[in-house]
Design an enzyme around this catalytic site. Structure first.
Site, PDB file in Angstrom:
ATOM      1  N   SER A   1       0.831  -1.225   0.000  1.00 41.32           N
ATOM      2  CA  SER A   1       0.000   0.000   0.000  1.00 41.32           C
ATOM      3  C   SER A   1       0.851   1.254   0.000  1.00 41.32           C
ATOM      4  O   SER A   1       0.370   2.322  -0.354  1.00 41.32           O
ATOM      5  CB  SER A   1      -0.859   0.075   1.256  1.00 41.32           C
ATOM      6  OG  SER A   1      -1.737  -0.939   1.330  1.00 41.32           O
TER       7      SER A   1
ATOM      8  N   PRO B   1      -0.020  -2.252   8.541  1.00 41.93           N
ATOM      9  CA  PRO B   1       1.262  -2.382   9.270  1.00 41.93           C
ATOM     10  C   PRO B   1       2.202  -1.183   9.106  1.00 41.93           C
ATOM     11  O   PRO B   1       3.247  -1.136   9.728  1.00 41.93           O
ATOM     12  CB  PRO B   1       1.881  -3.625   8.631  1.00 41.93           C
ATOM     13  CG  PRO B   1       1.338  -3.637   7.232  1.00 41.93           C
ATOM     14  CD  PRO B   1      -0.057  -3.056   7.311  1.00 41.93           C
ATOM     15  N   GLY B   2       1.866  -0.214   8.243  1.00 45.19           N
ATOM     16  CA  GLY B   2       2.700   0.999   8.249  1.00 45.19           C
ATOM     17  C   GLY B   2       3.222   1.491   6.910  1.00 45.19           C
ATOM     18  O   GLY B   2       4.134   2.322   6.878  1.00 45.19           O
ATOM     19  N   GLY B   3       2.650   1.008   5.814  1.00 46.04           N
ATOM     20  CA  GLY B   3       3.139   1.435   4.482  1.00 46.04           C
ATOM     21  C   GLY B   3       3.003   2.939   4.257  1.00 46.04           C
ATOM     22  O   GLY B   3       3.917   3.577   3.718  1.00 46.04           O
TER      23      GLY B   3
ATOM     24  N   ASP C   1      -4.253   2.699  14.915  1.00 45.77           N
ATOM     25  CA  ASP C   1      -4.755   1.398  14.434  1.00 45.77           C
ATOM     26  C   ASP C   1      -4.699   0.422  15.602  1.00 45.77           C
ATOM     27  O   ASP C   1      -3.749   0.456  16.396  1.00 45.77           O
ATOM     28  CB  ASP C   1      -3.874   0.878  13.268  1.00 45.77           C
ATOM     29  CG  ASP C   1      -4.609  -0.122  12.375  1.00 45.77           C
ATOM     30  OD1 ASP C   1      -5.157  -1.104  12.910  1.00 45.77           O
ATOM     31  OD2 ASP C   1      -4.639   0.098  11.164  1.00 45.77           O
TER      32      ASP C   1
ATOM     33  N   ASP D   1      -9.818   3.850  17.952  1.00 47.97           N
ATOM     34  CA  ASP D   1     -10.732   3.875  16.813  1.00 47.97           C
ATOM     35  C   ASP D   1     -10.490   5.166  16.017  1.00 47.97           C
ATOM     36  O   ASP D   1     -10.637   6.265  16.550  1.00 47.97           O
ATOM     37  CB  ASP D   1     -12.175   3.830  17.338  1.00 47.97           C
ATOM     38  CG  ASP D   1     -13.198   3.866  16.203  1.00 47.97           C
ATOM     39  OD1 ASP D   1     -12.801   4.116  15.037  1.00 47.97           O
ATOM     40  OD2 ASP D   1     -14.390   3.651  16.483  1.00 47.97           O
TER      41      ASP D   1
ATOM     42  N   LYS E   1     -12.853   3.672  -0.718  1.00 47.53           N
ATOM     43  CA  LYS E   1     -13.129   2.355  -1.314  1.00 47.53           C
ATOM     44  C   LYS E   1     -14.509   2.457  -1.968  1.00 47.53           C
ATOM     45  O   LYS E   1     -15.490   2.778  -1.278  1.00 47.53           O
ATOM     46  CB  LYS E   1     -13.145   1.255  -0.241  1.00 47.53           C
ATOM     47  CG  LYS E   1     -12.073   1.407   0.851  1.00 47.53           C
ATOM     48  CD  LYS E   1     -10.694   0.973   0.400  1.00 47.53           C
ATOM     49  CE  LYS E   1      -9.651   1.333   1.461  1.00 47.53           C
ATOM     50  NZ  LYS E   1      -8.279   1.259   1.005  1.00 47.53           N
TER      51      LYS E   1
HETATM   52  C1  LIG Z   1      -5.758  -1.208   4.129  1.00 46.51           C
HETATM   53  S1  LIG Z   1      -5.198  -1.339   5.749  1.00 46.51           S
HETATM   54  C2  LIG Z   1      -4.091  -0.015   5.874  1.00 46.51           C
HETATM   55  C3  LIG Z   1      -2.778  -0.286   5.259  1.00 46.51           C
HETATM   56  C4  LIG Z   1      -1.789   0.825   5.534  1.00 46.51           C
HETATM   57  N1  LIG Z   1      -2.174   2.068   4.910  1.00 46.51           N
HETATM   58  C5  LIG Z   1      -0.410   0.455   5.027  1.00 46.51           C
HETATM   59  O1  LIG Z   1       0.071   1.115   4.112  1.00 46.51           O
HETATM   60  O2  LIG Z   1       0.201  -0.468   5.576  1.00 46.51           O
HETATM   61  C6  LIG Z   1      -6.548  -0.774   6.664  1.00 46.51           C
HETATM   62  C7  LIG Z   1      -6.268  -0.644   8.140  1.00 46.51           C
HETATM   63  O3  LIG Z   1      -7.345   0.108   8.705  1.00 46.51           O
HETATM   64  C8  LIG Z   1      -7.524  -0.347  10.021  1.00 46.51           C
HETATM   65  N2  LIG Z   1      -8.862   0.096  10.459  1.00 46.51           N
HETATM   66  C9  LIG Z   1     -10.061  -0.219   9.964  1.00 46.51           C
HETATM   67  N3  LIG Z   1     -11.039   0.407  10.678  1.00 46.51           N
HETATM   68  C10 LIG Z   1     -10.412   1.139  11.613  1.00 46.51           C
HETATM   69  C11 LIG Z   1     -10.851   2.004  12.655  1.00 46.51           C
HETATM   70  N4  LIG Z   1     -12.142   2.239  12.851  1.00 46.51           N
HETATM   71  N5  LIG Z   1      -9.931   2.596  13.437  1.00 46.51           N
HETATM   72  C12 LIG Z   1      -8.599   2.375  13.249  1.00 46.51           C
HETATM   73  N6  LIG Z   1      -8.130   1.563  12.282  1.00 46.51           N
HETATM   74  C13 LIG Z   1      -9.024   0.949  11.492  1.00 46.51           C
HETATM   75  C14 LIG Z   1      -7.338  -1.852   9.933  1.00 46.51           C
HETATM   76  O4  LIG Z   1      -6.975  -2.359  11.189  1.00 46.51           O
HETATM   77  C15 LIG Z   1      -6.230  -1.961   8.896  1.00 46.51           C
HETATM   78  O5  LIG Z   1      -4.968  -2.100   9.523  1.00 46.51           O
END
Ligand SMILES: C[S@@+](CC[C@H](N)C(=O)[O-])C[C@H]1O[C@@H](n2cnc3c(N)ncnc32)[C@H](O)[C@@H]1O
Length: 349
Positions: A186, A220-222, A238, A258, A303
């Site tokens: 990502s 995870p941190g991208g 997260d 959250d 999305k």
């Molecule tokens: C697509 S991943 C993110 C990837 C991230 N941008 C990266 O580059 O590694 C979506 C993330 O959103 C988090 N997430 C979903 N709903 C959330 C919420 N209400 N509060 C915090 N994190 C949330 C999920 O735990 C997940 O790790």
């Protein structure tokens, strides 16, 4: 009759067609669209003969379009090209037109069929560039690039790409290398968003070492990695685990919370958000952060739903524009690294 060719993600020809029709209507230009499902491109043909080159140039601005990676005025469509000699007829058209080009790009759609044409595009590119040089049709100082777009081996759209407004990348795709240390693929989305949605001056002014950022849905941190790479301090929100090496940078604070409820103790320079959620919910959250001055700039991913993707896109972006009023600066693109989604930038100008 004038024609514009637009390159898009395969499967999004419908959205690209809707968008160019609406965009043209905004300039008082009307026409029809030819688009085959999953072809990776759309053709827009104006009905009025009055559409002059300037009018066409106003339409062909990929920066103003979300679903088009590239938009180019087309001056010739040639099919049933003899496959043993495509150069002679193409050169004939170019000679007659007499325009000079800074360079020539041979392109095919970003589809499986298009990928199969890649070796041909490479070899034909050198051959055509050589023939154009001989015919004095190449001038490095020219303001336009020639795009020869082949949807199939014997059919070509000859288009001229204004250097100031068209996308500078072949196929409208910036080729970014995945950094091995980045925690997720990502990461390329945010890297591409900085490149496509901001210009060079904006990147320099708005992304300075020491600035503060919040990454909602960071694990995870991208995305956090891209901010850290630019020496920003990041609050990563997260409940999931963050990459250990990234945390060792000392620039990241991981907060398990959250993302819809958490708010920063003081305003930050950047908010980025990649939470997988309903787009309207994300848009409302971004509108709130920007509207209340909790962040100065935001980049976020929306999305898209299965149906009515075009309508939903505009509904979400309008929600943010309405919240920011006359000072809204909202830009969006379906990036190469986006799948069923788009990425947007917003700020109060
Ligand atoms: C697509 S991943 C993110 C990837 C991230 N941008 C990266 O580059 O590694 C979506 C993330 O959103 C988090 N997430 C979903 N709903 C959330 C919420 N209400 N509060 C915090 N994190 C949330 C999920 O735990 C997940 O790790």
């Amino acid at each position: 009759m004038s024609r514009i060719v637009l390159y898009c993600r395969s499967g999004f020809e419908g959205e690209c067609a809707q968008e160019i029709s609406a965009h043209a209507a905004g300039f008082g230009i009307f026409g029809h669209v030819r688009a085959l499902a999953d072809s990776g491109f759309v053709e827009y043909v104006t009905t009025s003969n009055q559409t002059d080159e300037q009018g066409l140039a106003r339409l062909a601005q990929p920066r103003a379009l979300i679903f088009a990676r590239q938009a180019l005025p087309c001056f010739a469509l040639m099919d049933q090209l003899p496959v043993h000699d495509r150069i002679t007829p193409i050169l004939g058209v170019l000679r007659e037109r007499r325009a000079r080009y800074s360079e020539v790009l041979i392109e095919a759609p970003d589809t499986n069929d298009g990928k199969a044409l890649a070796p041909f595009c490479r070899s034909f590119g050198s051959a055509l560039a050589g023939a154009m040089k001989k015919a004095r049709l190449i001038d490095p100082a020219a303001a336009r690039r020639l795009h020869a777009f082949f949807p199939q081996g014997d059919k070509v759209y000859l288009c001229s790409g204004d250097l100031a407004h068209s996308s500078p990348w072949p196929q409208g795709i910036p080729r970014l290398k995945f950094p091995r240390e980045a925690p997720s693929r990502s990461t390329l989305k945010l890297d591409e968003a900085f490149l496509v949605l901001l210009d060079e001056g904006e990147r320099e002014r708005w992304l300075k070492p020491g600035m503060n950022a919040v990454d909602l849905g960071a694990a995870p941190g991208g995305w956090t990695w891209q901010l850290v790479r630019r020496s920003l301090r990041v609050a990563a929100i997260d409940n999931g685990p963050m990459d250990v090496a990234l945390m060792d940078s000392g620039l990241v604070t991981h907060i398990r919370a959250d993302g819809f409820r958490w708010r920063p103790p003081r305003p930050v320079d950047w908010l980025v958000c990649d939470m997988v959620e309903q787009p309207r919910r994300v848009a409302a959250l971004i509108a709130q952060w920007l509207g209340e001055g909790l962040c100065r700039h935001a980049i976020f991913n929306l999305k898209l739903p299965m149906k009515k993707r075009y309508d939903e896109t505009h509904l979400c972006l309008d929600l943010i524009r309405d919240a920011l009023g006359t000072r809204a600066d909202v830009r969006a693109k379906q990036l190469y690294h986006d799948r069923e989604e788009i990425t947007a930038f917003a700020r109060r100008a």
